[in-house]
Design an enzyme around this catalytic site. Structure first.
Site, PDB file in Angstrom:
ATOM      1  CG  HIS A 163       3.083   0.823   7.686  1.00 49.34           C
ATOM      2  ND1 HIS A 163       4.254   0.580   8.363  1.00 49.34           N
ATOM      3  CD2 HIS A 163       3.447   1.456   6.543  1.00 49.34           C
ATOM      4  CE1 HIS A 163       5.273   1.035   7.662  1.00 49.34           C
ATOM      5  NE2 HIS A 163       4.804   1.576   6.546  1.00 49.34           N
ATOM      6  CD  GLU A 164       0.885   2.091   3.777  1.00 47.04           C
ATOM      7  OE1 GLU A 164       1.463   3.168   3.603  1.00 47.04           O
ATOM      8  OE2 GLU A 164       1.474   0.990   3.692  1.00 47.04           O
ATOM      9  CB  ALA A 202      -0.897   0.012   1.234  1.00 46.04           C
ATOM     10  CD  GLU A 262       8.356   3.396   4.723  1.00 41.95           C
ATOM     11  OE1 GLU A 262       7.648   2.774   5.531  1.00 41.95           O
ATOM     12  OE2 GLU A 262       7.877   4.055   3.770  1.00 41.95           O
TER      13      GLU A 262
HETATM   14  N1  B3K Z   1       5.952   3.980   1.357  1.00 42.37           N
HETATM   15  C1  B3K Z   1       5.401   2.889   0.596  1.00 42.37           C
HETATM   16  C2  B3K Z   1       6.412   2.099  -0.144  1.00 42.37           C
HETATM   17  C3  B3K Z   1       6.803   2.659  -1.436  1.00 42.37           C
HETATM   18  C4  B3K Z   1       7.687   1.685  -2.178  1.00 42.37           C
HETATM   19  C5  B3K Z   1       8.249   2.262  -3.415  1.00 42.37           C
HETATM   20  N2  B3K Z   1       9.027   1.284  -4.158  1.00 42.37           N
HETATM   21  C6  B3K Z   1       4.589   1.984   1.444  1.00 42.37           C
HETATM   22  C7  B3K Z   1       4.926   1.970   2.885  1.00 42.37           C
HETATM   23  O1  B3K Z   1       6.026   1.695   3.305  1.00 42.37           O
HETATM   24  O2  B3K Z   1       4.086   2.318   3.639  1.00 42.37           O
HETATM   25 ZN    ZN Z   2       5.792   2.625   5.169  1.00 45.39          ZN
END
Ligand code: B3K
Ligand code: ZN
Length: 847
Positions: free
Chosen positions: A290-291, A255, A313
């Site tokens: 998480h998102e 996501a 992250e």
């Molecule tokens: N931030 C995105 C991941 C993007 C990946 C790009 N290749 C999802 C996450 O870590 O929440």
């Molecule tokens: Zn993330």
């Protein structure tokens, strides 16, 4: 397209962009093969920057026109962007470009998925939409107008106005382009609302394709739970009038946290009891959290450059793991996370792809969305919290949010708030961000005159990016247990900072048994062989009790593999006791009966000077499972019956724990009855957790054909369930059949290899089948290499990610190494190999 000489980008070369962006206006005129994107962007010279080159990223764009302050200009175009002469004062840049979403199979930028427009801009996808300084430290507000004949037209921020065939959105929070999103299609909204602690009413919607309306309720509840949790635990409230989530079928990962408009792989948000397993439900809850949590850790405070990826992250993974622990069971979550870390991050950290949590160079940033950045990044934050304590952690986080809201930050900024909030010097701790490799800590002890002494010696093997690792700060949570099984010293956190250190514990009546690395307080390998059976029986720390069982099982399996020894009675009797102990959480009991992964056993063999034989590992694992089944034969039916849930299905921790234990027991029963009970469970299951587990048992027992056909007939129209059908057949295949099974599946009419979920379900399952992938004849290697070569021109990102299946190749015998080496050479020699895959294969081959 192959870049003649792929460019390496270095952290130390960072310089700010010469211009700031004050405002972005975008207009999209949607058409599948000829979408027009018009941009109007207010730039101003950046006083912080010395280099005033006006370079805008842009890839695969047809420039129709460009203007500065209303006057046409002719920029100089290159493959990766444009440069232009611009005034040394604020100015307005306008450009019109044409793009082709229908031809975008890489799923980066604006693309079509089953007729629906959607975007993926992180890390560098926005440059495939229009010309822009596509870097995370350039932040701006965005206003977006979408013209298209679709019922649903969405972008970031708040809706401003809409009419027949158009909609306008405004995002008042400055953001980098990687958080931009647009969705257009014929979608159905599942709606709800949430009122924040500040009293703001937020309209929530989960947009899905018609037919998926019945799979939205769980995701929506998870969103509301996440919003509440972030208020309660971190004091962070949501900041827009709407929060939208969209489910798409074709997506490269789980996501994406676009501001106010999260886009989800359908597999990471759609759920129903009939179609989703308990594990799916838990994963969905975690990904939604998480998102959502990224809204503060990622969006409000973002990264200065992509080397700082772990800033958002690692922290967000840590936050989502805290959330899951609070929603479900803390020990179960911790054990599951450590299993995952050992399964995915340790091989990376101990092989040719090793890199620090904050890498210092890359060619393709998409190759660094790794278990090291995410999961080890989260472990580093967990250690920091352990070292400073809960109150200081909370104080540092408040300071972080206060000080850096609206900024693009670095790991230095992050550590500075901790140093300031606690007065600690974190210079040595910072090595966790700059050194690759998994530290190993050897333990020895002594007991004299009532004083127990523990000595720790740490060392980290050199790796591709860290030639000479220095001692790290390791929080070592330790408890002591007396010979009678009582705890004589509750958990204390010892701080290791030197290569070798001794800690003394006076005043003890007898030599205790140490329980070390409680709760897995640091992401290290412990070299220590205490009395595991004793700890399995007496440790009060649930993680270490599980760890004791793991260590016994590992030792038993190693003895079988290396010396042909019979299964260890201590493990068998210890696990039997645990499985029959009704005072323990069923989910925990199910975890206790698990065995180390076969790839992990191969790593252990390699480390201890043996060449891993995948077939021997497979045989040993099965022999140990059979021995447990034989030992418990008479008690299995009652234990199974006790785990059957009579209440209506709920994906909560209690019920899913019972089903997990029930299914663990079912696999032991199948070894006795050849699948009779599994057939009953298959025929009567009213939920996917039990249907799928029964099917797995039937395949394993060699009588899965009828059920597989029935399953396919029942679920042929549900793409997410059919992914399970594809995957399970490979996962459960006998080693010699795995590649053939996968090959047959790739010829199935429903094998749509351009869909990342289906590709991963089938080829990813083969790569994850240790003995099958490493089959002696090399069929697994050839099969995977063939498909990586096929997929690369279509979807480099998914191809590159799956190359990691080869990262452990140097562990194996000369014949296997030579077969893998040939496949790696074949991939590397493929004309026009993508930058993504080239970088991965180069790093793996250099091992
Ligand atoms: N931030 C995105 C991941 C993007 C990946 C790009 N290749 C999802 C996450 O870590 O929440
Ligand atoms: Zn993330």
């Amino acid at each position: 397209m192959r870049d003649a000489s792929p460019q390496t980008i270095y952290l130390e070369d960072y310089t700010p962009f010469g211009y700031t962006v004050q405002e972005v206006h975008l207009t999209f005129d949607l058409a599948p093969s000829a979408t027009r994107v018009t941009s109007r962007i207010r730039f101003a010279p950046n006083p912080q920057a010395t280099d005033k080159t006006f370079f805008l990223h842009g890839e695969n764009l047809s420039l129709i026109s460009a203007k500065i302050d209303g006057e046409p200009v002719t920029p100089t175009l290159s493959e990766d962007g444009l440069t232009c002469d611009v005034p040394n004062m604020p100015f307005v840049w306008e450009a019109e470009v044409q793009i082709d979403p229908a031809a975008n199979t890489a799923l980066e930028g604006l693309y079509l998925s089953n007729g629906m427009y959607c975007t993926q801009c992180e890390a560098e996808g926005f440059r495939k939409i229009t010309y822009y300084p596509d870097r995370p430290d350039v932040m701006s507000t965005f206003t977006v107008r979408i013209n298209g004949p679709h019922a649903t037209l969405l972008s970031n921020g708040n809706p401003v106005a809409s009419g027949e065939g158009w909609a306008e959105w405004h995002d008042p929070w400055p953001k980098p382009a990687y958080l931009f999103a647009l969705v257009a299609g014929e979608l159905i909204a599942h709606r709800d609302t949430f009122t924040t602690m500040e009293g703001r009413k937020v309209d929530l919607a989960l947009y899905v394709r018609p037919g998926d309306e019945g799979k939205c309720a769980f995701g929506m509840q998870a969103l509301k739970d996440s919003m509440k949790w972030d208020e309660d635990v971190y004091g962070r409230a949501y900041d827009l009038d709407v929060f939208n989530i969209v489910a798409v079928d074709d997506f490269n990962m789980g996501a994406m946290e676009n501001k106010g408009l999260n886009i989800f792989n359908a597999s990471a948000v759609l759920a129903s009891p009939e179609t989703s397993t308990d594990t799916n439900f838990e994963r969905i809850e975690a990904i939604i959290a998480h998102e959502y949590f990224h809204n503060w850790t990622g969006n409000r405070i973002t990264c200065r450059d992509w080397f700082q990826l772990c800033l958002k992250e690692g922290l967000t993974v840590f936050r989502d793991s805290q959330f899951t622990a609070d929603m479900r069971s803390e020990p179960v979550k911790r054990i599951s996370d450590v299993i995952d870390l050992r399964g995915r991050q340790f091989p990376e950290d101990q092989g040719p792809l090793a890199h620090p949590v904050r890498p210092e160079s890359f060619q393709e940033i998409n190759n660094f969305y790794t278990a090291t950045v995410y999961e080890k990044g989260a472990e580093v934050i967990r250690m920091l919290k352990t070292l400073v304590g809960d109150a200081a952690y909370a104080k540092a986080l408040d300071l972080y949010f206060d000080r850096h809201d609206g900024q693009a930050c670095t790991i230095e900024d992050w550590l500075a708030v901790f140093a300031e909030a606690t007065g600690r010097d974190l210079a040595q701790f910072k090595r966790w961000y700059s050194q690759a490799g998994t530290p190993r800590v050897a333990v020895s002890d002594s007991f004299e005159n009532g004083t127990y002494a523990l000595n720790f010696t740490q060392s980290t093997p050199p790796s591709a990016t860290t030639a000479d690792p220095q001692p790290q700060v390791i929080p070592m949570a330790v408890g002591l247990i007396g010979p009678n099984g009582d705890e004589v010293m509750p958990t204390q956190v010892l701080e290791l900072t030197q290569t070798s250190q001794t800690f003394s514990f006076p005043g003890l009546a007898a030599k205790p048994v140490p329980s070390i690395l409680r709760g897995f307080s640091a992401p290290i390998v412990l070299d220590h062989t205490p009395d595991h059976a004793f700890l399995l029986a007496h440790d009060t720390d649930p993680f270490n009790r599980w760890e004791a069982a793991r260590n016994l099982a590992r030792a038993s399996l190693m003895a079988t593999i290396v010396k042909g020894a019979a299964p260890d009675q201590a493990w068998l009797s210890g696990i039997e006791k645990v499985l029959l102990d009704d005072s323990l959480d069923p989910a925990y009991r199910a975890l206790m009966a698990g065995l180390p992964g076969q790839s992990e056993l191969a790593a252990e063999m390699h480390r201890s000077g043996h060449t891993p034989d995948p077939d021997a590992i497979w045989v040993a694992v099965n022999a140990l499972k059979q021995a447990l089944s034989d030992r418990m034969r008479d008690g299995l039916s009652a234990l199974y019956a006790a785990q059957q849930v009579s209440a209506p299905y709920a994906p909560d921790a209690t019920q899913s724990g019972m089903r997990a234990l029930g299914n663990t027991v079912l696999s032991l029963i199948t070894r006795q009855d050849g699948g009779d009970q599994a057939q009953v469970q298959y025929d009567t299951a009213d939920n996917m957790t039990q249907q799928l587990s029964a099917l797995a048992n039937l395949i394993r027992a060699g009588r899965g054909d009828a059920a597989l056909a029935q399953f396919e007939a029942q679920w042929k129209d549900d793409r997410l369930v059919m992914d399970k059908w594809f995957g399970l057949q490979v996962i459960e295949a006998k080693p010699d059949d795995a590649a053939d099974t996968a090959k047959a599946l790739t010829r199935h009419a429903a094998f749509n290899w351009k869909n990342p979920n289906r590709f991963r379900a089938t080829l990813g399952a083969l790569a994850g089948h240790h003995a099958g992938f490493h089959a002696k004849d090399g069929s697994g290697y050839t099969m995977l290499a063939d498909w990586l070569i096929t997929l690369d021109p279509v979807n480099p990102q998914t191809t590159a990610r799956m190359c990691s299946a080869f990262q452990t190749w140097r562990r194996y015998d000369a014949i296997r190494q030579s077969m893998i080496g040939k496949e790696l050479d074949r991939i590397a020699a493929t004309p026009n190999l993508s930058r993504d895959t080239t970088e991965m294969i180069t790093r793996i081959r250099e091992a």
